[in-house]
Scaffold this motif. Structure first.
Motif, mmCIF file in Angstrom:
data_model
loop_
_atom_site.group_PDB
_atom_site.id
_atom_site.type_symbol
_atom_site.label_atom_id
_atom_site.label_comp_id
_atom_site.label_asym_id
_atom_site.label_seq_id
_atom_site.Cartn_x
_atom_site.Cartn_y
_atom_site.Cartn_z
ATOM 1 N N LEU A 1 -38.719 -48.687 -79.233
ATOM 2 C CA LEU A 1 -38.214 -47.430 -78.685
ATOM 3 C C LEU A 1 -36.945 -47.039 -79.430
ATOM 4 N N MET B 1 -33.847 -44.396 -79.399
ATOM 5 C CA MET B 1 -33.205 -43.527 -78.412
ATOM 6 C C MET B 1 -32.074 -42.722 -79.017
ATOM 7 N N ALA C 1 -38.067 -48.045 -71.649
ATOM 8 C CA ALA C 1 -37.584 -49.351 -72.112
ATOM 9 C C ALA C 1 -38.497 -50.477 -71.641
ATOM 10 N N SER D 1 -41.320 -51.448 -73.848
ATOM 11 C CA SER D 1 -40.915 -51.712 -75.226
ATOM 12 C C SER D 1 -40.543 -53.177 -75.444
ATOM 13 N N TYR E 1 -38.480 -53.775 -78.191
ATOM 14 C CA TYR E 1 -37.145 -53.602 -78.749
ATOM 15 C C TYR E 1 -36.692 -52.166 -78.501
ATOM 16 N N VAL E 2 -35.376 -52.001 -78.343
ATOM 17 C CA VAL E 2 -34.790 -50.663 -78.222
ATOM 18 C C VAL E 2 -33.715 -50.510 -79.290
ATOM 19 N N GLY F 1 -27.839 -47.073 -74.088
ATOM 20 C CA GLY F 1 -28.235 -48.437 -74.403
ATOM 21 C C GLY F 1 -27.892 -49.425 -73.304
ATOM 22 N N PRO G 1 -31.376 -50.175 -70.969
ATOM 23 C CA PRO G 1 -32.375 -51.169 -71.377
ATOM 24 C C PRO G 1 -31.792 -52.565 -71.546
ATOM 25 N N THR H 1 -31.782 -54.940 -77.241
ATOM 26 C CA THR H 1 -31.280 -53.590 -77.538
ATOM 27 C C THR H 1 -30.189 -53.677 -78.584
#
Length: 385
Positions: free
Chosen positions: A84, A86, A167, A170, A172-173, A337, A340, A347
């Motif tokens: 993801l 952002m 999130a 997912s 990874y963010v 951030g 998540p 993240t």
């Protein structure tokens, strides 16, 4: 988690092309509370994503804010957990700043504009990375999604649920907030609390019967001192009363006073205990009433094992490109951030352009940072597994 980086795989990008795309987004002014203005940019971003074949989902805004825009890369299983990206499209700058205080211009390595550093440059890079894969006819190993938020600068009050839902789907963010302190990324942030305090006293004539009054402002002054005494720089806790007002006339003992309270709490601190100390106010004057509402807007973002591993991967990708990537120690600024990270999703934040002056009159990005930061994002997308 990773494939071994290979220097021959570093993409070649054109700084001027990246900057032209950033400028196009920057020159659509998007103050957070002006949903109509923000949606002008949402329209453009949605069109850009459609042009590269990325399916989008647009959630109408509410409470005067703009729309939430989600997109996914035109490849991969949409139900498979992936990456993801952002970013937010709103800024703190009012409409008109572009023509007055924040004229778009380049002076050497510095490129100025409203919200260019925080964070339209980084948000654009998220799109640019997807566009790169489409142009090359290539795919990432994991599905990639992009989430654009319309009101991050005021705490993401209408989009938190969408952020957390994305999130949780997912592995990874990657948060495209600006780099810090010369190019560092962010692996930990404090939590942020926002509170409103109202004090009710008793009005009376300030000249003839002051003894009959109960000053809300006097109570407020004592509460401010008590609240700010909670600040502990060694532990990283800060409590700041940022705005205060009260009274009705110069010759009246004030019956009403209000204040706003900003709280920052690092990971590892009992957040509930600190919040309760803010909320549970005992009046110094028993004839006054003190009410506090609010709470934690963004939870603390702690550098855990998953985040450490993701950072080490990013560091290896940066070394392949030719620069040393460092992370900041704990920062007091917050971002989307935080959400998540608090859910336990690895993240990595601060992956956007380098620069300085967030929210300031000299807000700027470093032109020289555009290509390496875009290369870093692309290499992470193509090597994370």
């Amino acid at each position: 988690m990773t494939d071994s980086p290979a220097r021959s795989n570093i993409p070649t990008f054109d700084s001027e092309e990246i900057l032209a795309g950033i400028r196009r987004w920057v020159e659509i002014e998007t103050p957070s509370h002006d949903g109509v203005a923000v949606n002008r940019l949402v329209d453009v971003v949605e069109s850009d994503l459609a042009r590269i074949g990325a399916p989008t989902k647009r959630t109408p805004g509410r409470d005067g804010f703009g729309d939430i825009l989600e997109a996914r890369a035109p490849w991969g299983d949409e139900d498979e957990p992936g990456i993801l990206i952002m970013g937010h499209l709103d800024t703190v700058h009012p409409v008109g700043a572009l023509a007055t205080t924040h004229v778009f211009r380049r002076e050497g390595d510095a490129v100025f504009g409203p919200g260019i550093y925080d964070m339209k440059a980084g948000s654009y890079m998220g799109f640019y990375a997807l566009q790169h894969f489409v142009r090359e006819g290539r795919r990432t190993k994991l599905p990639v999604r992009v989430l654009y938020i319309p009101e991050e600068e005021v705490g993401s009050p209408t989009s938190r649920a969408a952020i957390e839902a994305a999130a949780l789907k997912s592995k990874y963010v990657l948060v495209m907030e600006p780099a810090r302190d010369g190019g560092k990324c962010v692996t930990a942030r404090k939590g942020w609390g926002r509170f409103d305090m109202t004090i009710t006293g008793r009005a009376s004539h300030a000249g003839s019967r002051p003894q009959d009054g109960r000053s809300a402002l006097r109570e407020l002054a004592r509460q401010i001192l008590d609240l700010e005494a909670m600040t502990d720089y060694d532990k990283g806790i800060s409590v700041v009363v940022g705005m205060a007002s009260g009274g009705s006339a110069p010759n009246v003992v004030p019956a009403l006073a209000t204040a706003t309270i900003d709280l920052r709490v690092p990971p590892g601190i009992d957040v509930d205990a600190v919040v309760n100390r803010v909320l549970q106010r005992t009046p110094f004057d028993p004839d006054c009433r003190v009410e506090v509402t609010g709470g934690i807007n963004r939870p603390p973002y702690e550098k855990n094992a998953g985040i450490t591993a993701l950072f080490e991967h990013a560091k290896a990708c940066a070394a392949e490109i030719g620069f040393v990537l460092e992370d900041t120690p704990l920062t007091g600024g917050v971002s989307d951030g935080n959400f998540p990270a608090a859910l336990g999703i690895p993240t990595l934040d601060g992956l956007g352009a380098d620069g300085r002056g967030a929210h300031a009159l000299d807000e700027q990005i470093s032109y020289a940072s555009l290509v390496p930061r875009a290369q870093l994002l692309v290499r992470m997308l193509e090597t994370l597994t």
